[in-house]
Design a protein around this motif. Structure first.
Motif, PDB file in Angstrom:
ATOM      1  N   GLY A 268       0.723  -1.239   0.012  1.00 24.93           N
ATOM      2  CA  GLY A 268      -0.001   0.069  -0.129  1.00 24.93           C
ATOM      3  C   GLY A 268       0.845   1.148  -0.041  1.00 24.93           C
ATOM      4  N   TYR A 269       2.109   1.128  -0.102  1.00 22.31           N
ATOM      5  CA  TYR A 269       3.149   2.282  -0.010  1.00 22.31           C
ATOM      6  C   TYR A 269       3.165   2.586  -1.580  1.00 22.31           C
ATOM      7  N   SER A 270       2.537   4.054  -1.784  1.00 21.78           N
ATOM      8  CA  SER A 270       2.849   4.553  -3.081  1.00 21.78           C
ATOM      9  C   SER A 270       4.186   5.770  -3.074  1.00 21.78           C
ATOM     10  N   LYS A 271       4.415   5.738  -1.759  1.00 23.11           N
ATOM     11  CA  LYS A 271       5.933   6.490  -1.329  1.00 23.11           C
ATOM     12  C   LYS A 271       6.747   5.687  -0.756  1.00 23.11           C
ATOM     13  N   GLU A 274       7.671   6.967   2.852  1.00 22.22           N
ATOM     14  CA  GLU A 274       6.904   6.705   3.862  1.00 22.22           C
ATOM     15  C   GLU A 274       6.805   5.346   4.543  1.00 22.22           C
ATOM     16  N   ALA A 275       7.437   4.590   4.189  1.00 22.06           N
ATOM     17  CA  ALA A 275       7.662   3.123   4.803  1.00 22.06           C
ATOM     18  C   ALA A 275       8.325   2.985   5.958  1.00 22.06           C
ATOM     19  N   PRO A 276       8.110   2.413   7.016  1.00 22.56           N
ATOM     20  CA  PRO A 276       8.816   2.128   8.069  1.00 22.56           C
ATOM     21  C   PRO A 276      10.211   1.499   7.776  1.00 22.56           C
ATOM     22  N   ILE A 277       9.948   0.344   7.006  1.00 23.98           N
ATOM     23  CA  ILE A 277      11.182  -0.497   6.443  1.00 23.98           C
ATOM     24  C   ILE A 277      12.126   0.304   5.878  1.00 23.98           C
ATOM     25  N   THR A 278      12.023   1.554   4.951  1.00 29.50           N
ATOM     26  CA  THR A 278      12.787   2.231   4.571  1.00 29.50           C
ATOM     27  C   THR A 278      13.769   3.216   5.344  1.00 29.50           C
ATOM     28  N   HIS A 279      12.601   3.567   6.506  1.00 32.16           N
ATOM     29  CA  HIS A 279      13.369   4.229   7.581  1.00 32.16           C
ATOM     30  C   HIS A 279      14.582   3.392   8.294  1.00 32.16           C
ATOM     31  N   LEU A 280      14.093   2.239   8.504  1.00 31.63           N
ATOM     32  CA  LEU A 280      15.076   1.403   9.317  1.00 31.63           C
ATOM     33  C   LEU A 280      16.295   1.264   8.276  1.00 31.63           C
ATOM     34  N   GLN A 281      16.160   0.800   7.090  1.00 29.86           N
ATOM     35  CA  GLN A 281      17.086   0.505   6.074  1.00 29.86           C
ATOM     36  C   GLN A 281      17.882   1.771   5.980  1.00 29.86           C
ATOM     37  N   VAL A 282      17.807   3.080   5.539  1.00 33.58           N
ATOM     38  CA  VAL A 282      18.521   4.171   5.549  1.00 33.58           C
ATOM     39  C   VAL A 282      19.349   4.419   6.794  1.00 33.58           C
ATOM     40  N   ALA A 283      18.648   4.155   7.880  1.00 31.87           N
ATOM     41  CA  ALA A 283      19.377   4.490   9.173  1.00 31.87           C
ATOM     42  C   ALA A 283      20.505   3.522   9.371  1.00 31.87           C
ATOM     43  N   GLU A 284      20.306   2.361   9.323  1.00 33.13           N
ATOM     44  CA  GLU A 284      21.366   1.174   9.318  1.00 33.13           C
ATOM     45  C   GLU A 284      22.376   1.470   8.433  1.00 33.13           C
ATOM     46  N   VAL A 285      22.034   1.882   7.102  1.00 32.63           N
ATOM     47  CA  VAL A 285      23.084   2.258   6.111  1.00 32.63           C
ATOM     48  C   VAL A 285      23.901   3.283   6.660  1.00 32.63           C
ATOM     49  N   ALA A 286      23.211   4.417   7.013  1.00 32.60           N
ATOM     50  CA  ALA A 286      24.115   5.709   7.375  1.00 32.60           C
ATOM     51  C   ALA A 286      25.018   5.245   8.383  1.00 32.60           C
ATOM     52  N   MET A 287      24.759   4.253   9.345  1.00 36.33           N
ATOM     53  CA  MET A 287      25.614   3.902  10.484  1.00 36.33           C
ATOM     54  C   MET A 287      26.656   3.268   9.788  1.00 36.33           C
ATOM     55  N   LYS A 288      26.282   2.325   8.864  1.00 30.03           N
ATOM     56  CA  LYS A 288      27.472   1.512   8.487  1.00 30.03           C
ATOM     57  C   LYS A 288      28.322   2.221   7.538  1.00 30.03           C
ATOM     58  N   ILE A 289      28.010   3.223   7.043  1.00 30.99           N
ATOM     59  CA  ILE A 289      28.909   4.312   6.168  1.00 30.99           C
ATOM     60  C   ILE A 289      29.788   4.794   7.099  1.00 30.99           C
ATOM     61  N   ASP A 290      29.089   5.425   8.467  1.00 28.75           N
ATOM     62  CA  ASP A 290      29.926   6.028   9.184  1.00 28.75           C
ATOM     63  C   ASP A 290      31.055   5.258  10.015  1.00 28.75           C
ATOM     64  N   GLU A 291      30.661   3.908  10.035  1.00 32.50           N
ATOM     65  CA  GLU A 291      31.779   2.790  10.784  1.00 32.50           C
ATOM     66  C   GLU A 291      32.818   2.903   9.758  1.00 32.50           C
ATOM     67  N   ALA A 292      32.253   2.579   8.250  1.00 31.50           N
ATOM     68  CA  ALA A 292      33.407   2.233   7.181  1.00 31.50           C
ATOM     69  C   ALA A 292      34.413   3.460   7.308  1.00 31.50           C
ATOM     70  N   GLU A 293      33.710   4.602   7.251  1.00 29.85           N
ATOM     71  CA  GLU A 293      34.577   5.890   7.275  1.00 29.85           C
ATOM     72  C   GLU A 293      35.420   5.961   8.555  1.00 29.85           C
ATOM     73  N   PHE A 294      34.930   5.563   9.784  1.00 30.76           N
ATOM     74  CA  PHE A 294      36.066   5.506  10.945  1.00 30.76           C
ATOM     75  C   PHE A 294      36.966   4.493  10.777  1.00 30.76           C
ATOM     76  N   HIS A 295      36.867   3.341  10.291  1.00 31.10           N
ATOM     77  CA  HIS A 295      38.024   2.490   9.730  1.00 31.10           C
ATOM     78  C   HIS A 295      39.037   2.947   8.684  1.00 31.10           C
ATOM     79  N   ALA A 296      38.399   3.396   7.649  1.00 32.84           N
ATOM     80  CA  ALA A 296      39.182   4.094   6.503  1.00 32.84           C
ATOM     81  C   ALA A 296      40.268   5.235   7.027  1.00 32.84           C
ATOM     82  N   TYR A 297      39.622   5.844   8.006  1.00 30.25           N
ATOM     83  CA  TYR A 297      40.397   7.082   8.145  1.00 30.25           C
ATOM     84  C   TYR A 297      41.236   6.596   9.538  1.00 30.25           C
ATOM     85  N   ARG A 298      41.044   5.591  10.387  1.00 26.23           N
ATOM     86  CA  ARG A 298      41.944   5.221  11.507  1.00 26.23           C
ATOM     87  C   ARG A 298      43.062   4.544  10.857  1.00 26.23           C
ATOM     88  N   GLY A 299      42.914   3.765   9.921  1.00 26.31           N
ATOM     89  CA  GLY A 299      43.923   3.030   9.245  1.00 26.31           C
ATOM     90  C   GLY A 299      44.863   3.962   8.626  1.00 26.31           C
TER      91      GLY A 299
END
Length: 393
Positions: A268-271, A274-299
């Motif tokens: 039923g999601y035309s957008k 607006e779907a909660p699954i999308t919110h969970l997905q992009v939040a998790e991705v944002a954190m993983k990219i932050d963590e990847a950046e941490f390791h890239a810069y630490r090395g």
């Protein structure tokens, strides 16, 4: 020839960000032709990519590892194959700074010289007369289609009868090109196989790999420049994280560019936004990219801090850089996998960057120096008090 004004890190990163549209426009061409477009090479030259790791006395910038990582992360947001080739060419150009001055004079006589190579010792080098003869076949020779010179790893029988790892510097035009690069990911890198047949190499252009691993330059002039005192494997591994980070950020940008026009099929999601699954997905991705950046810069920061201090590296510090690269690879892949899954069936069209980014990160995670399983096992061995099972640290 020495430049009087060296661009700052921020200026170099800004210049790299400005060519992202060019790289994006050429990305499909890179895939189709299995190499980089001439316009792409010209853009990289214009922003000073090929001077980042060149000695100042030859017009280079002697940029540190953190700068290279940040520049590659920008390039990776335009095209993964371009960032990969840039990593390889910058790394091998840096290695030239460890050769004798006469060799550096010869190589850096070409402005914005491009040096490719392969660290896998698939060749054999034999002492003959006043030089050496190189034979062998090498796979995954990234950047060779665009390079002037190539650093080829090979084995030579030592006086004790043991194989000694060496590296031979040869004009790329003297190598035979085997056009076998037809792959699922990183297609635009043109990482063809190359071969040498009874190729004569002057003695001054052949070095033992051991001093390179230990971070000992053959040139007294370069010993004062800290970037040439860093060991080969941690330095090259740390720089690799830039491409991985760039791919993850590119996936995030592409996802949000397409998000306003997308729904979720058979729901039923035309957008999609607006779907909660999308919110969970992009939040998790944002954190993983932050963590990847941490390791890239630490090395990268560890490499730069160690060479600045002049202190010897411990084995744990060496393998920790490979660990950081592995974690950047794993986290970038996990982030991209989530976004790829959330992008729907329409993302499989070749004009949608997500499918290419997904294939590129899959391929990158299989490279030996950044393979998560390989590097985690190595780090775990050290934590358990065992000796490393490889000299590539």
């Amino acid at each position: 020839m020495e430049v009087t004004t060296i661009p700052t890190r921020a200026e170099l990163v800004h210049c790299a960000s400005e060519i992202i549209p060019i790289l994006q426009a050429n990305a499909q061409w890179h895939e189709q032709h299995r190499r980089l477009h001439d316009e792409t090479i010209e853009a990289l030259t214009r922003i000073g990519l090929f001077r980042l790791r060149t000695p100042k006395r030859y017009g280079g910038y002697e940029s540190n590892t953190r700068t290279l990582v940040e520049v590659l992360a920008e390039i990776g947001q335009g095209d993964g194959s371009t960032a990969w080739v840039s990593w390889v060419l910058a790394g091998n150009t840096w290695l030239i700074g460890k050769f004798p001055e006469a060799v550096q004079d010869e190589v850096f006589a070409t402005p914005d010289v491009r040096v490719s190579g392969t660290l896998s010792p698939k060749g054999k080098v034999e002492k003959r007369g006043d030089g050496f003869v190189l034979n062998g076949n090498w796979h995954f020779h990234s950047g060779s289609l665009h390079s002037h010179w190539s650093l080829m790893a090979a084995l030579m029988t030592s006086s004790e009868g043991r194989p000694a790892p060496m590296v031979a510097l040869v004009p790329t035009a003297q190598l035979e090109v085997i056009d076998d690069w037809d792959t699922a990911g990183l297609r635009g890198t043109g990482s063809v196989s190359t071969a040498a047949r009874e190729l004569f190499v002057p003695a001054e252009r052949v070095l033992s790999v051991i001093p390179l691993i230990q971070g000992q330059p053959a040139s007294p002039l370069n010993f004062e420049a800290s970037i040439y005192r860093s060991p080969m494997i941690p330095t090259i591994a740390a720089a690799a994280s830039g491409t991985l980070l760039g791919l993850a950020k590119a996936a995030m940008k592409n996802f949000f560019q397409r998000l306003p026009e997308r729904g979720i099929a058979y729901t039923g999601y035309s957008k999609q936004a607006e779907a909660p699954i999308t919110h969970l997905q992009v939040a998790e991705v944002a954190m993983k990219i932050d963590e990847a950046e941490f390791h890239a810069y630490r090395g990268a920061d560890l490499v730069d801090a160690k060479v600045a201090s002049g202190k010897d590296w411990t084995i744990e510090e060496r393998v920790s850089v490979r660990l950081d690269t592995a974690m950047a690879a794993r986290l970038a892949k996990e982030a991209i996998d989530i976004l790829n899954t959330a992008s729907g069936g329409s993302s499989i069209y070749s004009n949608v960057p997500m499918q290419r980014i997904e294939r590129d990160i899959q391929a990158a995670n299989l490279q030996g120096m950044m393979h998560p399983n390989t590097n985690l096992e190595l780090y775990g061995r050290i934590l358990c008090g065992l000796e490393p099972d490889t000299v590539n640290i």
